[in-house]
Scaffold this active site. Structure first.
Site, PDB file in Angstrom:
ATOM      1  N   THR A 164       0.759  -1.141  -0.008  1.00  0.00           N
ATOM      2  CA  THR A 164       0.079  -0.039  -0.023  1.00  0.00           C
ATOM      3  C   THR A 164       0.867   1.045  -0.108  1.00  0.00           C
ATOM      4  OG1 THR A 164      -1.474  -1.244   1.381  1.00  0.00           O
ATOM      5  CG2 THR A 164      -1.725   1.220   1.429  1.00  0.00           C
TER       6      THR A 164
ATOM      7  N   GLY B 268      -0.977  -4.201   5.219  1.00  0.00           N
ATOM      8  CA  GLY B 268      -1.911  -5.621   5.523  1.00  0.00           C
ATOM      9  C   GLY B 268      -2.291  -5.461   7.034  1.00  0.00           C
TER      10      GLY B 268
END
Length: 576
Positions: A385, A468
């Site tokens: 991300t 995550g």
């Protein structure tokens, strides 16, 4: 050595070998960044500069965040892009309140649970067409811009278009993860042609004559430049209802996929109310499910009764209590965090102090839990991300997170469009009756979460830690470092991190934790702590890399902002 500097150094207390050589502080890789007007902290220095340029040209923090996020989709495709989803929290100085946006997309309407069963699957694959959901990023850009933007979207997207057309040098950490993704994703149509370069057979990392770009090499993505140009000219509908959507539809039809034009045309994100708890006088804000943000609030509530400051950073008590609180919060996370359109998560109960007091009775100071049952529902992680935050001269602050989910996503890259689709659908459970069970047109459980902290009704901190299941764990650890252990903003991110792995997950086969999971400790924790944790029954291991990526902006009480950036990434905090 000059006499004055020598005298200063001799006057400092002795520090550990890892300490900063000037200040003596143990966990600072560099100084905090101070600026009087505006600040940006992203995982790529060029994206940080894009954000600053936009604000210098009169753009708001939201304009700057959009521009930087578009640039990151080009520069860091290992973590994000227009094929992924986006969540944001915005502090609006005019209304003096926080606004949340859930920019997550839904599963294809033509794909059913029965189809997975027909294929004999017990979990959704990590790559290929099956885990693909509608990407929500472009819609989120325009929703945020409509409410808080000052410059045109064409101006906001222009820097990314320019870098995509003319090229930029690839940074070190990004090059590493890019190279790791190539062997796995090259089998999917469109990936190699658009996200690799030719290589010789004897070159390291060469897969079928192709490899990812190396550190310092110039990377261009003319296809993405064209896609962003179409969006700049035609708005969000150019992506969801125009030629781009039709090309996406044809691509998935040709490659055993289910995402269709109608799925894209129907997409719409939503404004949501952030949820908070108070931790030692600070109001910590997260977004409600389908994300996992409230897990951080649950962990903080469970830890608040303990005097962590007295125990000290890195003590056995600090690490043990954090890990046990995480286990309890993640049991609820697995049981009841899901798309609110399909399942009503009892958010108010889960983040309440009374609930934390009751659940906290399960924590033993002497022994590690092997199993943790959810407290509300009787039945019932390798993500990548980008996180970034921006603050402008008017006081607007943006906490934004964006992701393709697993590394570079699904590997599905429609020819000529220059981006990869997310594989967020992997987070569904293929189990009827589970709150996060797959259904057509449903949003999956989401790991990406932005965070914000206020103090006495005023903005204090905009921050996040990507990665995550590490994200709520990272959110909590940053706040413990700042509030309980007295670290500054950069130290709080540089301090060694804890990651507990192995809790029951709200995804895949949702296998329940029965062995206590694994406790990863980053380098820097004393061996005495490791031994004490093992005596309590923790399975401690060393893991290199799963500790997330941090960016933060704090309001300077003397005026302006303080910025910090992750030492484990390529990022930069900078201001003016």
């Amino acid at each position: 050595m000059r006499p004055l500097i020598a005298a200063l150094l001799l006057a400092l207390p002795l520090a550990s070998p890892a300490a900063d050589r000037i200040t003596g502080k143990p966990f600072a890789t560099r100084s905090e960044v101070y600026a009087p007007h505006a600040m940006a902290a992203t995982s790529h220095p060029l994206a940080t500069q894009v954000a600053l340029d936009v604000m210098k040209a009169g753009g708001s923090a939201v304009d700057a965040a959009i521009a930087a996020n578009a640039a990151l989709g080009l520069m860091e495709p290992t973590g994000n892009g227009v094929g992924g989803d986006l969540f944001a929290i915005v502090w609006d100085p005019k209304t003096r309140k926080l606004h949340g946006y859930n920019g997550s997309g839904r599963s294809p309407k033509a794909l059913t649970l029965a189809e997975f069963q027909r294929r004999g699957l017990q979990a959704i694959p990590a790559h290929g067409p099956l885990p693909v959901t509608v990407p929500g990023t472009v819609d989120a850009w325009f929703a945020l811009h409509q409410r808080f933007g000052r410059r045109s979207m064409a101006d906001n997207l222009a820097p990314a278009i320019g870098y995509a057309r003319d090229g930029h040098p690839v940074h070190e950490v990004i090059a590493y993860y890019w190279g790791r993704s190539v062997p796995t994703l090259s089998k999917w149509p469109g990936f190699s042609e658009q996200f690799t370069v030719p290589c010789g057979a004897k070159e390291t990392g060469c897969t079928n004559g192709r490899r990812g770009p190396r550190t310092g090499e110039t990377w261009k993505n003319p296809h993405l430049a064209a896609t962003l140009g179409a969006i700049a000219r035609g708005g969000r509908d150019a992506f969801y209802k125009g030629d781009i959507a039709r090309r996406i539809d044809a691509y998935f039809k040709a490659h055993d996929g289910f995402l269709a034009y109608d799925d894209l045309a129907a997409h719409k994100g939503e404004w949501v109310e952030p949820v908070s708890t108070n931790y030692r006088g600070f109001d910590v804000w997260e977004l409600p499910p389908n994300g996992q943000g409230i897990a951080a609030l649950q962990i903080l509530n469970l830890l608040e009764p303990y005097d962590l400051k007295a125990y000290g950073f890195g003590s056995p008590e600090h690490v043990h209590l954090f890990t046990e609180a995480k286990k309890l919060a993640f049991a609820d996370r697995a049981a009841s965090y899901a798309d609110p359109d399909y399942y009503r998560t009892p958010v108010a109960t889960l983040v309440s102090k009374a609930y934390a007091r009751e659940r906290g009775k399960l924590i033993s100071m002497e022994r590690a839990m092997k199993a943790a049952e959810p407290g509300v529902i009787p039945q019932l992680n390798e993500g990548d991300t980008i996180y970034m935050t921006v603050a402008d001269a008017d006081g607007m602050m943006v906490s934004l997170i964006q992701s393709n989910y697993r590394g570079m996503g699904s590997g599905m890259a429609p020819p000529g469009l220059g981006f990869i689709f997310q594989d967020r659908g992997e987070q569904f459970v293929l189990k009827e009756g589970h709150p996060n069970a797959f259904a057509p047109g449903k949003r999956p459980f989401h790991t990406i979460i932005p965070a914000f902290v206020t103090k006495d009704g005023k903005p204090w901190l905009s921050y996040g830690v990507m990665g995550g299941a590490m994200q709520p764990q990272g959110h909590v650890q940053i706040l413990l470092n700042l509030i309980d252990f007295g670290m500054n903003l950069q130290e709080a991110g540089d301090a060694p991190r804890i990651q507990h792995d192995g809790s029951t997950e709200p995804a895949g086969q949702a296998t329940a934790m029965a062995d206590g999971g694994e406790l990863d400790l980053e380098s820097g924790f004393p061996y005495e702590t490791v031994r004490a944790l093992m005596r309590k029954g923790h399975s401690v291991r060393f893991a290199d890399g799963p500790y997330g990526g941090y960016q933060a902006i704090m309001v300077n009480p003397h005026g302006g902002y303080i910025g910090a950036s992750e030492s484990r990434k390529d990022g930069q905090a900078a201001g003016y």
